[in-house]
Structures are given as structure tokens and as C-alpha cells.
Design an enzyme around this catalytic site. Structure first.
Site, PDB file in Angstrom:
ATOM      1  N   ASP A  67       0.828  -1.206   0.000  1.00  0.00           N
ATOM      2  CA  ASP A  67       0.000   0.000   0.000  1.00  0.00           C
ATOM      3  C   ASP A  67       0.860   1.252   0.000  1.00  0.00           C
ATOM      4  O   ASP A  67       2.073   1.206   0.225  1.00  0.00           O
ATOM      5  CB  ASP A  67      -0.962  -0.013   1.206  1.00  0.00           C
ATOM      6  CG  ASP A  67      -0.349  -0.587   2.457  1.00  0.00           C
ATOM      7  OD1 ASP A  67       0.890  -0.576   2.561  1.00  0.00           O
ATOM      8  OD2 ASP A  67      -1.084  -1.048   3.341  1.00  0.00           O
ATOM      9  N   ASN A 136      -7.893  -3.069  13.945  1.00  0.00           N
ATOM     10  CA  ASN A 136      -9.271  -3.342  13.491  1.00  0.00           C
ATOM     11  C   ASN A 136      -9.348  -4.547  12.558  1.00  0.00           C
ATOM     12  O   ASN A 136     -10.371  -4.775  11.931  1.00  0.00           O
ATOM     13  CB  ASN A 136      -9.857  -2.097  12.807  1.00  0.00           C
ATOM     14  CG  ASN A 136      -9.075  -1.699  11.555  1.00  0.00           C
ATOM     15  OD1 ASN A 136      -8.132  -2.380  11.168  1.00  0.00           O
ATOM     16  ND2 ASN A 136      -9.472  -0.611  10.928  1.00  0.00           N
ATOM     17  N   HIS A 138      -7.435  -5.007   9.828  1.00  0.00           N
ATOM     18  CA  HIS A 138      -7.087  -4.775   8.424  1.00  0.00           C
ATOM     19  C   HIS A 138      -5.799  -5.478   8.027  1.00  0.00           C
ATOM     20  O   HIS A 138      -4.917  -5.688   8.854  1.00  0.00           O
ATOM     21  CB  HIS A 138      -7.063  -3.276   8.077  1.00  0.00           C
ATOM     22  CG  HIS A 138      -5.888  -2.486   8.580  1.00  0.00           C
ATOM     23  ND1 HIS A 138      -5.984  -1.146   8.926  1.00  0.00           N
ATOM     24  CD2 HIS A 138      -4.578  -2.805   8.774  1.00  0.00           C
ATOM     25  CE1 HIS A 138      -4.799  -0.701   9.295  1.00  0.00           C
ATOM     26  NE2 HIS A 138      -3.933  -1.688   9.218  1.00  0.00           N
ATOM     27  N   GLU A 143      -9.685  -2.150   5.037  1.00  0.00           N
ATOM     28  CA  GLU A 143     -10.355  -1.869   6.301  1.00  0.00           C
ATOM     29  C   GLU A 143     -11.622  -2.738   6.426  1.00  0.00           C
ATOM     30  O   GLU A 143     -12.124  -3.247   5.413  1.00  0.00           O
ATOM     31  CB  GLU A 143     -10.751  -0.386   6.335  1.00  0.00           C
ATOM     32  CG  GLU A 143      -9.575   0.590   6.174  1.00  0.00           C
ATOM     33  CD  GLU A 143      -8.744   0.755   7.442  1.00  0.00           C
ATOM     34  OE1 GLU A 143      -8.565  -0.222   8.208  1.00  0.00           O
ATOM     35  OE2 GLU A 143      -8.249   1.873   7.668  1.00  0.00           O
TER      36      GLU A 143
HETATM   37  C1  F6R Z   1       1.336  -1.583   6.089  1.00  0.00           C
HETATM   38  C2  F6R Z   1       0.118  -2.357   6.185  1.00  0.00           C
HETATM   39  C3  F6R Z   1      -0.696  -2.417   7.426  1.00  0.00           C
HETATM   40  C4  F6R Z   1       0.143  -2.705   8.679  1.00  0.00           C
HETATM   41  C5  F6R Z   1      -0.723  -2.621   9.933  1.00  0.00           C
HETATM   42  C6  F6R Z   1       0.084  -2.806  11.183  1.00  0.00           C
HETATM   43  O1  F6R Z   1       1.924  -1.698   4.808  1.00  0.00           O
HETATM   44  O2  F6R Z   1      -0.244  -2.926   5.204  1.00  0.00           O
HETATM   45  O3  F6R Z   1      -1.682  -3.403   7.297  1.00  0.00           O
HETATM   46  O4  F6R Z   1       0.720  -3.964   8.568  1.00  0.00           O
HETATM   47  O5  F6R Z   1      -1.374  -1.377   9.976  1.00  0.00           O
HETATM   48  O6  F6R Z   1       0.947  -1.731  11.359  1.00  0.00           O
HETATM   49  P1  F6R Z   1       2.074  -1.782  12.495  1.00  0.00           P
HETATM   50  O7  F6R Z   1       3.027  -2.844  12.089  1.00  0.00           O
HETATM   51  O8  F6R Z   1       2.734  -0.415  12.468  1.00  0.00           O
HETATM   52  O9  F6R Z   1       1.373  -2.076  13.778  1.00  0.00           O
END
Ligand code: F6R
Length: 240
Positions: A67, A136, A138, A143
Site C-alpha cells: 500500500d 481493526n 485490516h 479496512e
Molecule cells: C502496512 C500495512 C498495514 C500494517 C498494519 C500494522 O503496509 O499494510 O496493514 O501492517 O497497519 O501496522 P504496524 O506494524 O505499524 O502495527
């Protein structure tokens, strides 16, 4: 799903990183899907250390990141492109022309989605995908929603994600939109390495592994993938 529980993030990084390194040793032109955030940092450290010790070369790999924020210049310090450059790509010998990102500033998100899907197919498909999880549920920036997505799309980030990631933004407001690979693109990866650490992820991890498969917890779809290894610390596993 194969679920493995470790005491420290370093142990997780070493074990998860070894899966990537072993794959690249066996298939030098592997196609790797990467994630950003705090979770993958120990894994990327292991990969960079193995490279600096001369144990592996990444010169023939191709990469696709999950992303990227919209409305943020690619060179901004908080872009996912810069995150990957700082935390991994500048520390290994991956070729710049083999690094692929969604363009968060694309004028036509649908055309951008098509371009990314075609690039993944042309590369031969993703052999291995790293995934973290949002509080959440994701994965990527898929989301909680009413239906599972397929290819990449432009998403409005939820309040939970904005709250979690705003802490990294000190000069500009955190973008409200991002481009993300869809659930279908993620599910087509040959192998998935999933990592979650910390108490804040425990509820989402429980829903992912033990809950029903529902787009309300996008990560729950991983129950239907044939090759997922889940790396957890004791906090993230505490509700299982
Ligand atoms: C980032 C991504 C997100 C993260 C998730 C956890 O490229 O795709 O799904 O893996 O938000 O983020 P952290 O590791 O910072 O807790």
C-alpha cells in the site's frame, strides 16, 4: 494456518526473516510482497544482516509493496516508499527497477490498480507476502467492510487506522486515503508470512484465527489460504 509463538520481537524477526532468506536462496528471482509499519522492522533487520554477512543476495528479486498513502509525495519521510528505502531497500542489493509501489498520487486510481495487477502477473505472481495486522483487523489497508475486495483500490482510512498511524506524522496531517492491494491480490500470493506483536493486536488476532471469516475482520480470510505461517509474541497471542 500454522501458528508460532515467541518471547521476543527479535526472535520473531529472525524466524520470519529466515523464511524470506531461504526462499531467495532457493529462488534468486523470487517475487516478494512487503508491508510497512513497526511490525516488519525486525524481519527486515534480519534480511539486511544476512545480506551484509554475505549469506544471501537480493539482486534478482522483484518487490511489490502492499500500500501507499494518497496525497503525499513519494519522497516524503512518511511515505511507505521512503519507509522501505530506509528500513530495507537501501540496505540490500535489490535493483531499483525491480521495486514496485502503488502510486498514491495517480490521477486515475482504477487505471493504477490495473497497472499494478498486470505488473504482478508479468512478474510471475507473488511468491511470498509479508503481512501485519491493524487493530481493526485490516491487512494492507483493507479496512473492515461489507465485502472482500479483489484487486488494488483507493480506500478511505478508518478512524482507528488514522489514530494508530497519526503518531508518525509531525509536519503534515496524516492522509485520509491510501491505495492498497486488495484481498484477492493478497490471497493469490503463494505463501504468507504474518506477524503480530503487542497487546493492542490481541483482539484482532483472535478474530482472525478463531472468528468467522467475514469482511468485518479482513484478516479472517487468511483462514482460507493454503500456506500461512503466523508469528506472534505472547501479548498478541494472549486471547487465543
Ligand atoms: C502496512 C500495512 C498495514 C500494517 C498494519 C500494522 O503496509 O499494510 O496493514 O501492517 O497497519 O501496522 P504496524 O506494524 O505499524 O502495527
Amino acid at each position: 494456518m500454522k501458528v508460532l509463538i515467541f518471547d521476543t520481537e527479535k526472535e520473531i524477526g529472525d524466524a520470519a526473516g529466515k523464511i524470506f532468506v531461504d526462499l531467495v536462496k532457493a529462488k534468486s528471482n523470487a517475487v516478494i510482497g512487503f508491508a510497512t509499519g513497526m511490525t516488519p522492522v525486525p524481519t527486515y533487520n534480519y534480511m539486511a544482516e544476512e545480506y551484509s554477512k554475505g549469506n544471501v543476495s537480493f539482486r534478482d528479486i522483484t518487490t511489490f509493496n502492499l500500500d501507499e498513502y494518497c496525497d503525499l509525495p513519494r519522497e516524503h519521510k512518511n511515505s511507505f516508499y521512503m519507509f522501505m528505502m530506509d528500513n530495507l531497500f537501501s540496505r540490500i542489493d535489490v535493483k531499483p527497477e525491480n521495486i514496485n509501489f502503488l502510486d498514491g498520487n495517480a490521477a486515475d486510481p482504477e487505471a493504477e490498480s490495473k497497472r499494478y495487477a498486470e505488473a504482478i502477473i508479468k512478474a510471475g505472481g507473488i511468491d511470498i507476502q509479508f503481512l501485519g495486522i491493524g487493530r481493526n483487523g485490516h491487512i494492507g489497508f483493507n479496512e473492515p467492510a461489507g465485502a472482500f475486495t479483489d484487486e488494488a483500490f483507493k480506500v478511505r482510512l478508518t478512524d482507528s487506522t488514522i489514530e494508530a498511524n497519526s503518531v508518525y506524522f509531525d509536519d503534515v496531517p496524516m492522509p485520509r486515503y491510501a491505495m492498497t492491494m486488495g484481498i484477492g491480490s493478497i490471497m493469490r500470493a503463494g505463501k504468507i508470512v504474518f506477524v503480530a506483536t503487542g497487546k493492542a493486536k490481541a483482539q484482532a488476532v483472535k478474530a482472525m484465527i478463531q472468528g468467522e471469516v467475514t469482511p468485518k475482520c479482513p484478516a479472517s480470510i487468511l483462514q482460507q489460504h493454503k500456506d500461512v505461517t503466523v508469528f506472534l509474541d505472547r501479548d498478541a497471542a494472549s486471547l487465543l
